[in-house]
Design a protein around this motif. Structure first.
Motif, PDB file in Angstrom:
ATOM      1  N   VAL A   1       0.843  -1.212   0.000  1.00  0.00           N
ATOM      2  CA  VAL A   1       0.000   0.000   0.000  1.00  0.00           C
ATOM      3  C   VAL A   1       0.868   1.247   0.000  1.00  0.00           C
ATOM      4  N   ASP A   2       0.318   2.324  -0.589  1.00  0.00           N
ATOM      5  CA  ASP A   2       0.976   3.633  -0.609  1.00  0.00           C
ATOM      6  C   ASP A   2       2.301   3.643  -1.366  1.00  0.00           C
ATOM      7  N   GLU A   3       2.390   2.816  -2.419  1.00  0.00           N
ATOM      8  CA  GLU A   3       3.552   2.902  -3.304  1.00  0.00           C
ATOM      9  C   GLU A   3       3.638   4.322  -3.852  1.00  0.00           C
ATOM     10  N   ARG A   4       4.847   4.869  -3.902  1.00  0.00           N
ATOM     11  CA  ARG A   4       5.014   6.215  -4.430  1.00  0.00           C
ATOM     12  C   ARG A   4       6.458   6.481  -4.831  1.00  0.00           C
ATOM     13  N   ILE A   5       6.640   7.538  -5.605  1.00  0.00           N
ATOM     14  CA  ILE A   5       7.994   7.909  -6.030  1.00  0.00           C
ATOM     15  C   ILE A   5       8.168   9.412  -5.875  1.00  0.00           C
ATOM     16  N   ASP A   6       9.350   9.786  -5.439  1.00  0.00           N
ATOM     17  CA  ASP A   6       9.722  11.199  -5.371  1.00  0.00           C
ATOM     18  C   ASP A   6       9.973  11.665  -6.812  1.00  0.00           C
ATOM     19  N   MET A   7       9.271  12.696  -7.253  1.00  0.00           N
ATOM     20  CA  MET A   7       9.394  13.107  -8.654  1.00  0.00           C
ATOM     21  C   MET A   7      10.814  13.572  -8.990  1.00  0.00           C
ATOM     22  N   ALA A   8      11.541  14.066  -7.982  1.00  0.00           N
ATOM     23  CA  ALA A   8      12.931  14.470  -8.243  1.00  0.00           C
ATOM     24  C   ALA A   8      13.740  13.243  -8.684  1.00  0.00           C
ATOM     25  N   VAL A   9      13.468  12.132  -8.064  1.00  0.00           N
ATOM     26  CA  VAL A   9      14.186  10.900  -8.382  1.00  0.00           C
ATOM     27  C   VAL A   9      13.758  10.365  -9.755  1.00  0.00           C
ATOM     28  N   HIS A  10      12.474  10.493 -10.058  1.00  0.00           N
ATOM     29  CA  HIS A  10      12.004  10.100 -11.387  1.00  0.00           C
ATOM     30  C   HIS A  10      12.726  10.920 -12.467  1.00  0.00           C
ATOM     31  N   LEU A  11      12.854  12.214 -12.236  1.00  0.00           N
ATOM     32  CA  LEU A  11      13.504  13.079 -13.223  1.00  0.00           C
ATOM     33  C   LEU A  11      14.988  12.742 -13.370  1.00  0.00           C
ATOM     34  N   GLU A  12      15.625  12.360 -12.275  1.00  0.00           N
ATOM     35  CA  GLU A  12      17.032  11.939 -12.366  1.00  0.00           C
ATOM     36  C   GLU A  12      17.150  10.696 -13.245  1.00  0.00           C
ATOM     37  N   GLY A  13      16.217   9.772 -13.074  1.00  0.00           N
ATOM     38  CA  GLY A  13      16.239   8.553 -13.884  1.00  0.00           C
ATOM     39  C   GLY A  13      16.064   8.872 -15.365  1.00  0.00           C
ATOM     40  N   LEU A  14      15.102   9.720 -15.651  1.00  0.00           N
ATOM     41  CA  LEU A  14      14.866  10.144 -17.040  1.00  0.00           C
ATOM     42  C   LEU A  14      16.160  10.732 -17.627  1.00  0.00           C
ATOM     43  N   ALA A  15      16.762  11.636 -16.854  1.00  0.00           N
ATOM     44  CA  ALA A  15      17.985  12.315 -17.327  1.00  0.00           C
ATOM     45  C   ALA A  15      19.114  11.309 -17.535  1.00  0.00           C
ATOM     46  N   PHE A  16      19.185  10.297 -16.677  1.00  0.00           N
ATOM     47  CA  PHE A  16      20.220   9.274 -16.823  1.00  0.00           C
ATOM     48  C   PHE A  16      20.022   8.488 -18.132  1.00  0.00           C
ATOM     49  N   TYR A  17      18.781   8.107 -18.438  1.00  0.00           N
ATOM     50  CA  TYR A  17      18.529   7.382 -19.697  1.00  0.00           C
ATOM     51  C   TYR A  17      18.914   8.245 -20.906  1.00  0.00           C
ATOM     52  N   TYR A  18      18.606   9.518 -20.810  1.00  0.00           N
ATOM     53  CA  TYR A  18      18.938  10.485 -21.867  1.00  0.00           C
ATOM     54  C   TYR A  18      20.456  10.500 -22.104  1.00  0.00           C
ATOM     55  N   GLU A  19      21.216  10.523 -20.994  1.00  0.00           N
ATOM     56  CA  GLU A  19      22.687  10.522 -21.107  1.00  0.00           C
ATOM     57  C   GLU A  19      23.202   9.203 -21.678  1.00  0.00           C
ATOM     58  N   LEU A  20      22.628   8.113 -21.230  1.00  0.00           N
ATOM     59  CA  LEU A  20      23.126   6.796 -21.648  1.00  0.00           C
ATOM     60  C   LEU A  20      22.900   6.586 -23.152  1.00  0.00           C
ATOM     61  N   ILE A  21      21.727   6.990 -23.627  1.00  0.00           N
ATOM     62  CA  ILE A  21      21.440   6.846 -25.064  1.00  0.00           C
ATOM     63  C   ILE A  21      22.445   7.667 -25.876  1.00  0.00           C
ATOM     64  N   ARG A  22      22.665   8.900 -25.456  1.00  0.00           N
ATOM     65  CA  ARG A  22      23.599   9.763 -26.193  1.00  0.00           C
ATOM     66  C   ARG A  22      25.030   9.224 -26.133  1.00  0.00           C
ATOM     67  N   ALA A  23      25.431   8.752 -24.954  1.00  0.00           N
ATOM     68  CA  ALA A  23      26.832   8.338 -24.785  1.00  0.00           C
ATOM     69  C   ALA A  23      27.178   7.117 -25.632  1.00  0.00           C
ATOM     70  N   PHE A  24      26.203   6.299 -25.912  1.00  0.00           N
ATOM     71  CA  PHE A  24      26.479   5.092 -26.711  1.00  0.00           C
ATOM     72  C   PHE A  24      26.089   5.265 -28.175  1.00  0.00           C
ATOM     73  N   ASP A  25      25.485   6.402 -28.520  1.00  0.00           N
ATOM     74  CA  ASP A  25      24.899   6.509 -29.859  1.00  0.00           C
ATOM     75  C   ASP A  25      25.936   6.328 -30.971  1.00  0.00           C
ATOM     76  N   THR A  26      27.075   6.975 -30.835  1.00  0.00           N
ATOM     77  CA  THR A  26      28.079   6.857 -31.904  1.00  0.00           C
ATOM     78  C   THR A  26      29.316   6.090 -31.434  1.00  0.00           C
ATOM     79  N   TYR A  27      29.266   5.601 -30.200  1.00  0.00           N
ATOM     80  CA  TYR A  27      30.451   4.972 -29.602  1.00  0.00           C
ATOM     81  C   TYR A  27      30.769   3.626 -30.257  1.00  0.00           C
ATOM     82  N   GLU A  28      32.058   3.435 -30.572  1.00  0.00           N
ATOM     83  CA  GLU A  28      32.497   2.135 -31.101  1.00  0.00           C
ATOM     84  C   GLU A  28      33.513   1.544 -30.137  1.00  0.00           C
ATOM     85  N   ASP A  29      33.228   0.333 -29.635  1.00  0.00           N
ATOM     86  CA  ASP A  29      34.182  -0.252 -28.684  1.00  0.00           C
ATOM     87  C   ASP A  29      35.226  -1.112 -29.393  1.00  0.00           C
TER      88      ASP A  29
END
Ligand code: ZN
Length: 559
Positions: free
Chosen positions: A531-559
């Motif tokens: 009961v009372d599951e919830r998320i701090d929106m600040a933390v949600h926004l950090e997660g969103l921003a992290f996915y944004y960074e990860l997609i960009r960082a690997f977009d042109t990367y060649e290992d």
């Protein structure tokens, strides 16, 4: 699924208690005695080569806005509140009891897909959108460089059903926002991930971004009910299209998120998972009037079996050199020495792998123990229909989560060892996993797999010499160190195992780099699965921003 393990048992104040010892032995001089009599010769601090920090990966020069905008610009917050709230309002629960995706039970997923289409118009116009087994969602954004392996982001659309809505502070499917927390079933498990990933891509597309590396999003719809209908079919679909080992990496929910120990932050990615096995115990035995009973009824015999399973040949924990948890512990010993057990480093240098695991379990609690040890829980039992009739059919089911140093055959063999003499003592015929005595209609005991077993997952690489892991670590370090909330703390990215399973259990063939990592601070979500599951929106926004960074960082990367 998220099974968070909070690393709180460590000396939280920073005051090192020298009375803490490894297996009860206080360090003497520069030597430690441990249980097997070995003397540790090295208790010096870890050397420079231990847990090196990965180089930070700065955001690429792609002309796109900073990920910090998501966190600092109020308009993003209100947009995300709206998006997450609307999706939480759709009661897309899943259940093991309904196998047919065409049944009415799954109708809310039609509404969910409608909402997603409305909330993410660019995603839905640029992506190839495929529905697999009716509600599984696969989004493909084809990249311009087909030599680069695609990146795969996962989440699940379903949520755990609720029990009594009256127990909730706000109705469970209202998506209420109180100015900090967004409340409701699925807000943190894991519609925040679903919406976070889709929002990151929507924002990229809005800026005119076009992928170089193919990007695939794959969202199952029954993760909370084993995942066969959703992820099971999506994984098959992707393997058919791309083949084995065809993805650069997969990131899904899970892991232990972001934990602070002293002046360091640990980003803990699940790079392995324990296995799972359910053993079903089934007894058919003579009935009769309960006024003339045998010495042991069927219920008594099943109880005896469980009694012995809980007391004999117990599973031992082990933290050997192949265990992913060692990496995080080693990093703690090196970078957070004043905040962890003073015996940690010498214990890690010892070859007493069980002693180390036992000492950590004693110091940090059972949640930590079961990272290293097979667990056993008798969860279901039934038998008997009337108080004056002897029970004739009695069943019990025992759940095991198999440690990575063991496998399901070891667990089955142990059950056979323990149960065989009990069957014999009661004059029962006994069959186990399709072998043994021929099943009889009466006075017969059988044990079998209850659901399809799952072996421990392959361990994804976490070595500093692994290019993909090191790049992900560098991106994670750069991103979390850039957050004002991190307070200039150094961020270390380490692998660990999960005691539960996510939908990635179906995706092992697609890549060796599977990260179960919800980029979430421990105080940022509450009450997952209750009961009372919830998320701090600040933390949600950090997660969103992290996915944004990860997609960009690997977009042109060649290992
Ligand atoms: Zn989940």
């Amino acid at each position: 699924m998220r099974v968070p393990v909070i690393l709180t048992p460590i000396l939280a104040t920073g005051a090192v208690s020298r009375s803490v010892s490894f297996l009860g032995q206080t360090p003497i001089g520069d030597q430690h005695q441990i249980s097997n009599g070995n003397t540790l010769t090295s208790i010096d601090a870890p050397g420079d080569d231990v847990c090196p920090l990965p180089p930070k990966v700065a955001p690429p020069n792609d002309g796109l806005h900073s990920s910090l905008d998501f966190i600092q610009d109020a308009s993003y917050r209100s947009k995300q509140v709206e998006r997450l709230s609307r999706v939480v309002q759709v009661p897309s629960t899943s259940t093991e009891l309904e196998d047919d995706p065409w049944s009415d039970y799954y109708a809310p997923f039609l509404d969910l897909h409608d909402e997603l289409t409305k909330l993410f118009p660019l995603v839905h116009s640029y992506a190839k959108v495929e529905k697999v087994n009716r509600f599984g969602l696969a989004y493909t954004f084809n990249g311009t460089n087909s030599a680069l392996k695609p990146a795969l982001f996962m989440a699940h659309q379903d949520v755990v059903p609720i029990d009594d809505p009256n127990d909730w502070t706000y109705p469970p499917f209202s998506g209420h926002y109180d100015g900090q927390w967004l409340w409701g079933r699925g807000s943190s498990d894991c519609k925040n991930t679903l919406i976070g990933v889709l929002s990151a891509v929507e924002d990229l597309l809005k800026q005119g971004w076009a992928p170089t590396r193919t990007l695939v999003l794959s969202f199952g719809y029954d993760e909370e009910s084993k995942g066969w209908k959703g992820a099971g079919c999506l994984a098959e679909h992707l393997e058919k299209r791309y083949g084995k080992d065809s993805f650069e990496f997969i990131i899904d929910e899970g892991g232990m998120g972001i934990q602070t120990i002293g002046d360091k932050i640990y980003a803990m990615a699940g790079v392995g998972e324990k296995g799972a096995l359910d053993i079903h115990i089934s007894l058919s035995i003579d009935g009769g009037h309960s006024s003339i009973p045998p010495p042991h009824t069927g219920i008594g015999i099943i109880s005896e079996i469980i009694y012995h399973l809980e007391r004999e040949q117990l599973f031992t924990p082990k933290l050997d050199l192949s265990h992913p948890s060692r990496q995080g512990l080693t990093c703690q010993a090196k970078h957070s020495a004043d905040f962890v057990e003073p015996w940690l480093w010498p214990a890690l240098e010892s070859s007493d792998y069980t002693g180390l695991a036992e000492a950590l379990a004693a110091s940090r609690g059972d949640r930590v123990r079961f990272l290293y040890q097979t667990s056993q829980a008798a969860d279901l039992i039934n038998g008997g229909v009337k108080i004056n009739a002897l029970p004739e059919k009695i069943n019990a089911t025992v759940n095991y989560r198999v440690a990575i140093h063991e496998n399901t055959d070891i667990v089955r063999a142990r059950a056979i060892n323990i149960i065989t003499p009990i069957a014999k003592a009661h004059g029962l015929t006994f069959s186990a996993f399709g072998a043994g005595d021929k099943p009889q209609p009466n006075n017969h005991l059988d044990i079998s797999d209850y659901a399809l077993p799952l072996e421990p997952a392959p361990i994804s690489p976490t070595s500093p010499s692994d290019a993909v892991w090191t790049r992900m670590s560098g991106v994670t370090r750069q991103f979390f160190e850039s957050l004002p909330e991190s307070g200039n703390k150094t961020v270390l990215v380490v692998g660990d195992v999960m005691t539960g399973n996510t939908d990635t259990r179906f995706y092992w063939n697609l890549t060796r780099n599977i990260w179960r990592f919800s980029p979430i601070r421990p105080d940022g979500t509450k009450n997952i699965h209750t009961v009372d599951e919830r998320i701090d929106m600040a933390v949600h926004l950090e997660g969103l921003a992290f996915y944004y960074e990860l997609i960009r960082a690997f977009d042109t990367y060649e290992d």
